[in-house]
Design an enzyme around this catalytic site. Structure first.
Site, PDB file in Angstrom:
ATOM      1  N   VAL A  11       0.827  -1.212   0.000  1.00  0.00           N
ATOM      2  CA  VAL A  11       0.000   0.000   0.000  1.00  0.00           C
ATOM      3  C   VAL A  11       0.863   1.265   0.000  1.00  0.00           C
ATOM      4  O   VAL A  11       0.682   2.163  -0.820  1.00  0.00           O
ATOM      5  CB  VAL A  11      -0.956   0.003   1.223  1.00  0.00           C
ATOM      6  CG1 VAL A  11      -1.572   1.374   1.452  1.00  0.00           C
ATOM      7  CG2 VAL A  11      -2.043  -1.021   1.010  1.00  0.00           C
ATOM      8  N   ASP A  30      10.854   3.717   5.358  1.00  0.00           N
ATOM      9  CA  ASP A  30      10.639   2.371   5.883  1.00  0.00           C
ATOM     10  C   ASP A  30      11.728   2.065   6.903  1.00  0.00           C
ATOM     11  O   ASP A  30      12.832   2.619   6.835  1.00  0.00           O
ATOM     12  CB  ASP A  30      10.658   1.334   4.753  1.00  0.00           C
ATOM     13  CG  ASP A  30       9.859   0.083   5.105  1.00  0.00           C
ATOM     14  OD1 ASP A  30       8.768  -0.112   4.526  1.00  0.00           O
ATOM     15  OD2 ASP A  30      10.321  -0.699   5.980  1.00  0.00           O
ATOM     16  N   GLU A 154      -7.630   2.426   2.493  1.00  0.00           N
ATOM     17  CA  GLU A 154      -7.198   2.119   1.134  1.00  0.00           C
ATOM     18  C   GLU A 154      -8.000   0.945   0.585  1.00  0.00           C
ATOM     19  O   GLU A 154      -8.203  -0.039   1.282  1.00  0.00           O
ATOM     20  CB  GLU A 154      -5.702   1.771   1.144  1.00  0.00           C
ATOM     21  CG  GLU A 154      -5.135   1.464  -0.221  1.00  0.00           C
ATOM     22  CD  GLU A 154      -5.417   2.565  -1.228  1.00  0.00           C
ATOM     23  OE1 GLU A 154      -5.001   3.716  -1.001  1.00  0.00           O
ATOM     24  OE2 GLU A 154      -6.073   2.282  -2.244  1.00  0.00           O
ATOM     25  N   ARG A 157      -6.473  -2.993  -5.045  1.00  0.00           N
ATOM     26  CA  ARG A 157      -6.370  -4.452  -5.155  1.00  0.00           C
ATOM     27  C   ARG A 157      -4.979  -4.792  -5.646  1.00  0.00           C
ATOM     28  O   ARG A 157      -4.543  -4.256  -6.684  1.00  0.00           O
ATOM     29  CB  ARG A 157      -7.389  -4.988  -6.172  1.00  0.00           C
ATOM     30  CG  ARG A 157      -8.834  -4.770  -5.799  1.00  0.00           C
ATOM     31  CD  ARG A 157      -9.732  -4.883  -7.034  1.00  0.00           C
ATOM     32  NE  ARG A 157      -9.408  -3.875  -8.043  1.00  0.00           N
ATOM     33  CZ  ARG A 157      -9.862  -3.888  -9.300  1.00  0.00           C
ATOM     34  NH1 ARG A 157     -10.645  -4.863  -9.712  1.00  0.00           N
ATOM     35  NH2 ARG A 157      -9.528  -2.934 -10.150  1.00  0.00           N
ATOM     36  N   GLU A 158      -4.269  -5.660  -4.947  1.00  0.00           N
ATOM     37  CA  GLU A 158      -2.966  -6.097  -5.442  1.00  0.00           C
ATOM     38  C   GLU A 158      -3.161  -6.686  -6.828  1.00  0.00           C
ATOM     39  O   GLU A 158      -4.151  -7.362  -7.094  1.00  0.00           O
ATOM     40  CB  GLU A 158      -2.346  -7.129  -4.497  1.00  0.00           C
ATOM     41  CG  GLU A 158      -1.876  -6.493  -3.205  1.00  0.00           C
ATOM     42  CD  GLU A 158      -1.315  -7.501  -2.207  1.00  0.00           C
ATOM     43  OE1 GLU A 158      -0.916  -8.601  -2.599  1.00  0.00           O
ATOM     44  OE2 GLU A 158      -1.287  -7.157  -1.008  1.00  0.00           O
ATOM     45  N   GLY A 259     -14.533 -20.930  -5.603  1.00  0.00           N
ATOM     46  CA  GLY A 259     -13.145 -21.349  -5.757  1.00  0.00           C
ATOM     47  C   GLY A 259     -12.662 -22.039  -4.501  1.00  0.00           C
ATOM     48  O   GLY A 259     -13.464 -22.540  -3.690  1.00  0.00           O
ATOM     49  N   CYS A 266      -5.438  -9.299   3.458  1.00  0.00           N
ATOM     50  CA  CYS A 266      -6.526  -8.435   3.932  1.00  0.00           C
ATOM     51  C   CYS A 266      -7.767  -9.189   4.405  1.00  0.00           C
ATOM     52  O   CYS A 266      -8.116  -9.110   5.584  1.00  0.00           O
ATOM     53  CB  CYS A 266      -6.900  -7.439   2.841  1.00  0.00           C
ATOM     54  SG  CYS A 266      -5.593  -6.257   2.515  1.00  0.00           S
ATOM     55  N   LYS A 326      -3.548 -14.641  -5.265  1.00  0.00           N
ATOM     56  CA  LYS A 326      -4.338 -14.355  -6.473  1.00  0.00           C
ATOM     57  C   LYS A 326      -3.372 -13.959  -7.579  1.00  0.00           C
ATOM     58  O   LYS A 326      -2.192 -13.681  -7.298  1.00  0.00           O
ATOM     59  CB  LYS A 326      -5.364 -13.253  -6.229  1.00  0.00           C
ATOM     60  CG  LYS A 326      -4.766 -11.881  -5.957  1.00  0.00           C
ATOM     61  CD  LYS A 326      -5.877 -10.862  -5.987  1.00  0.00           C
ATOM     62  CE  LYS A 326      -5.404  -9.479  -5.680  1.00  0.00           C
ATOM     63  NZ  LYS A 326      -6.455  -8.491  -5.770  1.00  0.00           N
ATOM     64  N   ARG A 333       0.693 -14.174   1.500  1.00  0.00           N
ATOM     65  CA  ARG A 333       0.164 -14.178   2.866  1.00  0.00           C
ATOM     66  C   ARG A 333      -1.222 -14.861   2.899  1.00  0.00           C
ATOM     67  O   ARG A 333      -2.114 -14.515   2.146  1.00  0.00           O
ATOM     68  CB  ARG A 333       0.077 -12.752   3.407  1.00  0.00           C
ATOM     69  CG  ARG A 333       1.459 -12.173   3.695  1.00  0.00           C
ATOM     70  CD  ARG A 333       1.402 -10.732   4.161  1.00  0.00           C
ATOM     71  NE  ARG A 333       1.244  -9.790   3.073  1.00  0.00           N
ATOM     72  CZ  ARG A 333       1.294  -8.463   3.206  1.00  0.00           C
ATOM     73  NH1 ARG A 333       1.488  -7.926   4.394  1.00  0.00           N
ATOM     74  NH2 ARG A 333       1.151  -7.683   2.165  1.00  0.00           N
TER      75      ARG A 333
END
Ligand code: NAD
Length: 443
Positions: A11, A30, A154, A157-158, A259, A266, A326, A333
């Site tokens: 993100v 970071d 936020e 979508r990855e 699926g 998330c 996905k 994760r």
């Protein structure tokens, strides 16, 4: 505008780079010096389509800096975004330690008015906690700098993160002050040119909106998965059912694919966190408890189906296509593939897996286990395997060379956790084929 973003993960990095793309001066900070060093070299530490090019643009245009220096990040910006992780704690609640650490760091270095914007997914009431931490630190420092805390969840979508961040479907802002609302409006104006709304509300509702959104999406998936189990028992086809209900505008065609269950960084943690938040308030969230249970059942059922169909796992070699939770991301994760592969290994099987971008993370996850290997070619993993198990719907899996699959596998057997192939194509191609919520194809 002068912006700092704390956290250069999925993100924070996308957010920072997209703000820089619009011409803002951005500092991405970071605590991980390796990530910062890579970014300074123009390399993204994560896989996200289109991200490398934007990082390169912003570095070239001198609109972005990467640092571990919190003092520099705070002093050089007026708008400070918190985009650090909020992982599940042991009791399912969101662990706020990183968010509150950043709040304290900001207060330690504040040199004037700042807007502190929470982009991490946080439980309702976190805005107030951030405010208290900052106020306490400022008091200790005996300074009188003013600040506003804003919630700005936020929804990217990855895998589509750049497009989602540059053209968000909506921007939700939880705010207590007119000044902060105006700054947020100015910042986001270029992103909303096509008319998508900025929705300004109170902080509590904004924080709740993010959990409600993810819980609603997870519920859609689990409900379809529940239907798929009935379909399998009665001989119906969930794909036909999906089309039949998705054309009803009240239901809609999106996010109703059955699926092997949802994963990622998330949905699982956010559903758990909302369940825990409900518990803390004396409200048992029965639907969300069922959503979580169904999601786990979906993985377990798929695993059982494979184990039963191949007559036990011991001594078998299993080929796996897809490890990422996905397509379009290297994020593993809580990916269903991790549970499945671990189950195969525990049952005494050997696993050979392919994923176009997530194999590196998967190798790290399984460590030195000699029973699991990863190959760079999707057909190589099939050599001598008892069956192929498809877990992620990467594009290159959708129209594969079935002759190559058949000749490499020991027997023509596919377990498809994403319903990629039509039953008639599987029948014609000579495969025994098990998918989700559809009749099995048996030759
Ligand atoms: N990943 C998604 O698709 C997504 C989408 C919407 C919302 N969110 C939420 O956004 C938040 C961040 O998620 P993510 O996936 O980007 O996490 P991530 O784990 O990919 O990245 C978090 C980053 O924060 C850094 N960090 C930790 N402490 C820090 C500190 N004190 N100062 C600076 N950096 C620090 C870590 O080193 C890491 O690089 C979470 O709350 C998540 O739920 C994620």
């Amino acid at each position: 505008m002068k912006i700092s973003v704390f956290g250069t993960g999925y993100v924070g990095l996308v957010t920072g780079v997209c703000f820089a793309e619009m011409g803002n001066d951005v500092v991405c900070i970071d605590v991980d010096p390796k990530k910062v060093a890579m970014l300074r070299d123009g390399k993204s530490p994560i896989y996200e389509p289109g991200l490398d090019a934007l990082i390169h643009n912003s570095i070239k245009g001198q609109r972005i800096q990467f640092t571990t220096d919190a003092k520099f990040a705070v002093e050089s910006s007026d708008m400070l975004f918190i985009a650090v992780g909020t992982p599940s704690d042991v009791d399912g609640s969101a662990d706020l330690k990183y968010v509150l650490q950043v709040a304290e760091t900001i207060a330690t270095h504040m040199n004037g008015y700042k807007v502190i914007i929470n982009k991490s997914t946080v439980p309702v009431g976190t805005g107030a906690k951030v405010k208290n931490v900052v106020a306490k630190k400022l008091q200790e420092r005996k300074t009188t700098h003013t600040f506003d805390v804003v919630s700005n969840p936020e929804f990217l979508r990855e895998g589509n993160a750049i497009e989602d961040a540059l053209k968000p479907s909506r921007v939700v802002v939880g705010c207590e002050s007119e000044k902060a609302a105006q700054l947020m409006t100015r910042l986001y104006e270029p992103f909303l040119k096509s008319g998508n709304p900025m929705i300004v509300m109170d902080i509590l509702s904004s924080e709740m909106t993010k959990y409600a959104a993810n819980s609603m999406l997870a519920t859609k998936i689990s409900l379809m998965n529940e239907f798929s189990r009935v379909c399998e028992k009665v001989g119906a086809d969930i794909e036909n059912v999906r089309k039949g209900i998705g054309s009803d505008f009240r239901i809609g065609p999106h996010f109703i694919f059955a699926g092997v269950g949802y994963g990622g960084s998330c949905f699982p943690k956010d559903v758990r966190a909302l369940i825990k938040a409900g518990d803390d308030q004396g409200e048992e969230l029965e639907i969300l408890n069922a959503v979580e249970k169904t999601n786990q059942m979906q993985r377990d059922n798929f695993f059982e189906k494979i184990q039963k169909s191949i007559g036990g796992l011991a001594g078998k070699k299993i080929a796996v296509w897809g490890v990422a939770f996905k397509p379009g991301t290297d994020d593993i994760r809580e990916a269903p593939a991790l549970d499945l592969i671990q189950g195969f290994l525990d049952g005494g099987a050997e696993v050979c897996a392919y994923d176009p971008v997530a194999a590196g993370h998967a190798k790290e996850h399984f460590g030195q286990n000699s029973k699991v290997s990863f190959k760079d070619d999707q057909y190589q993993v099939l050599e001598g395997a008892t069956c192929l198990v498809i877990v992620t719907e990467w594009k290159s899996f959708k129209e594969p060379n079935f002759d190559r699959i058949k000749s490499a596998l020991k027997s023509p057997l596919i377990f498809d956790g994403r319903n990629l192939f039509s039953l008639s194509v599987m029948k014609e191609s000579g495969f025994n084929y098990h998918s989700i919520g559809r009749p099995a194809v048996l030759q």
